[in-house]
Design an enzyme around this catalytic site. Structure first.
Site, short mmCIF file in Angstrom:
data_model
loop_
_atom_site.label_atom_id
_atom_site.label_comp_id
_atom_site.label_asym_id
_atom_site.label_seq_id
_atom_site.Cartn_x
_atom_site.Cartn_y
_atom_site.Cartn_z
CE1 TYR A 131 -3.28 2.92 0.51
CE2 TYR A 131 -2.34 3.22 2.69
CZ TYR A 131 -3.16 3.66 1.67
OH TYR A 131 -3.86 4.82 1.82
CD GLU A 189 -11.27 1.80 3.62
OE1 GLU A 189 -10.19 1.51 4.18
OE2 GLU A 189 -11.36 2.20 2.45
C1 3EB Z 1 -7.78 5.97 5.98
O1 3EB Z 1 -8.66 6.70 6.44
C2 3EB Z 1 -8.21 4.57 5.60
O2 3EB Z 1 -5.39 5.49 -0.06
O3 3EB Z 1 -7.00 6.16 -1.37
C3 3EB Z 1 -9.38 5.21 2.90
C4 3EB Z 1 -9.77 5.80 1.69
C5 3EB Z 1 -8.09 4.79 3.07
C6 3EB Z 1 -8.86 5.97 0.66
C7 3EB Z 1 -6.58 5.74 -0.28
C8 3EB Z 1 -7.18 4.95 2.01
C9 3EB Z 1 -7.56 5.54 0.82
O4 3EB Z 1 -6.59 6.29 5.85
C10 3EB Z 1 -7.64 4.11 4.32
#
Ligand code: 3EB
Length: 355
Positions: A165, A346
């Site tokens: 990631y 999520e």
């Molecule tokens: C967060 O709040 C959870 O990398 O595009 C949520 C939505 C999250 C989008 C992205 C990552 C992304 O960090 C993870």
């Protein structure tokens, strides 16, 4: 089939999101397809072959029946849409105001020289996907990314000394910079989830001729300001955005999790994480209603996609959501890895301002 109309200005396009049973798509008439921008399946594109629109699949298997797919379409008796087109690896279709597109890239097809533990293929796949998407946006003049969905296989696995990631975040940020785009503030709402090993890197999106209005969550650090301990390059996304006419703009809520400030809270407790995530979404709705003109968003006029890390948690997550959202809510449950190892759930959402 349940329908939520995102009416925008009277003269502008009305964007509609439908979750349609995959086995009903074949029976829909050509007149219906004339208004469809694109389709995203969850488990794969098998049921979606030969559709006359861009088709993609997140490869995040659905955990509840019946098998649905996400359909983005334009309302109205005679919506005027482009033909389905392709530029590079991006399939896309558009109307005057909005464009839907999708790209999928298999890392193994890139023939990157692979040392034992290399991230080169993921970096390249991400950069190509974004570069080619930005090329489509320039060519069609729908320059403003509104909402983007990112799915990458084995999102939490380590490669080249870092989590995949985090490599994705580096490549995404490089691509935004290389195209001359902002990397904070006016960045799209997004989700980034893990798909099973062997899946392609898949990115799909909605873009507009006019820009969306961004909304951040007062309870959370903006993701593009996360401290370096979450990765050398911050994730590039806004917590939410609204697109369309003032009173009934479509609202897009990014993937939202049990994060307060920038820290994960309630590690190991799926019920508390689910509740905290709903509190975060509620705070985003309040903030949207505060900063946007004349809107009245509420949990009741949203449709939800819930990403579940451990399928065994599904009953607890469902029960917790129904306490808050009631039994009639529109919710799709999908199996996916979430982009921090300690996050168990999520939730993303989309909807229109209510009556
Ligand atoms: C967060 O709040 C959870 O990398 O595009 C949520 C939505 C999250 C989008 C992205 C990552 C992304 O960090 C993870």
């Amino acid at each position: 089939m349940t329908t939520t109309a995102y009416s925008t200005e009277a003269a502008a396009a009305s964007l509609i999101l439908d979750y349609v049973p995959a086995d009903q798509l074949a029976a829909l008439p050509p007149s219906w397809w004339q208004g469809v921008l694109g389709v995203a399946g969850f488990d794969g594109t098998r049921a979606l072959n030969h559709l006359p629109v861009p088709v993609t699949a997140s490869m995040t298997p659905q955990l509840d029946a019946p098998a649905l797919c996400e359909v983005w379409r334009i309302a109205g008796p005679r919506p005027r849409l482009s033909s389905t087109s392709r530029l590079g690896r991006v399939n896309y279709r558009y109307c005057e105001d909005l464009l839907f597109g999708a790209a999928s890239i298999q890392e193994r097809d890139l023939h990157v020289h692979r040392t034992e533990d290399s991230s080169a293929a993921l970096l390249l796949a991400t950069e190509i996907a974004y570069r080619e998407i930005f090329a489509v946006l320039s060519s069609s003049e729908h320059r403003h990314l509104i909402r983007i969905w990112n799915y990458l296989p084995q999102i939490n696995a380590s490669s080249g000394g870092d989590e995949r990631y985090r490599h994705f975040n580096s490549a995404r940020q490089t691509a935004f910079r290389n195209s001359g785009r902002a990397t904070m503030g006016t960045v799209p709402a997004a989700s980034a989830l893990g798909s099973p090993e062997g899946s392609p890197v898949t990115v799909y999106f909605l873009a507009g001729r006019r820009p969306p209005r961004m909304v951040e969550n007062p309870r959370q650090t903006s993701a593009y300001h996360y401290p370096p301990k979450f990765g050398r390059h911050s994730p590039i996304f806004s917590r939410a955005c609204a697109w369309g006419g003032a009173e009934s703009a479509a609202l897009f809520i990014s993937g939202t999790a049990s994060i307060v400030g920038h820290e994960t809270i309630h590690p190991g407790n799926v019920v508390a994480q689910t509740r905290e995530t709903l509190v975060n979404i509620g705070a985003l709705l309040d903030e949207a209603n505060r900063v946007l003109d004349n809107t009245s968003y509420s949990l009741g006029n949203l449709k939800f996609k819930v990403y579940v890390r451990r399928p065994a948690d599904l009953p607890l997550i469902k029960a917790t959501l129904s306490e808050v959202l009631g039994r009639g809510a529109s919710i799709v449950y999908l199996r996916a890895d979430v982009c921090r190892e300690d996050l168990l759930v999520e939730i993303e959402a989309a909807g229109a301002a209510g009556p």
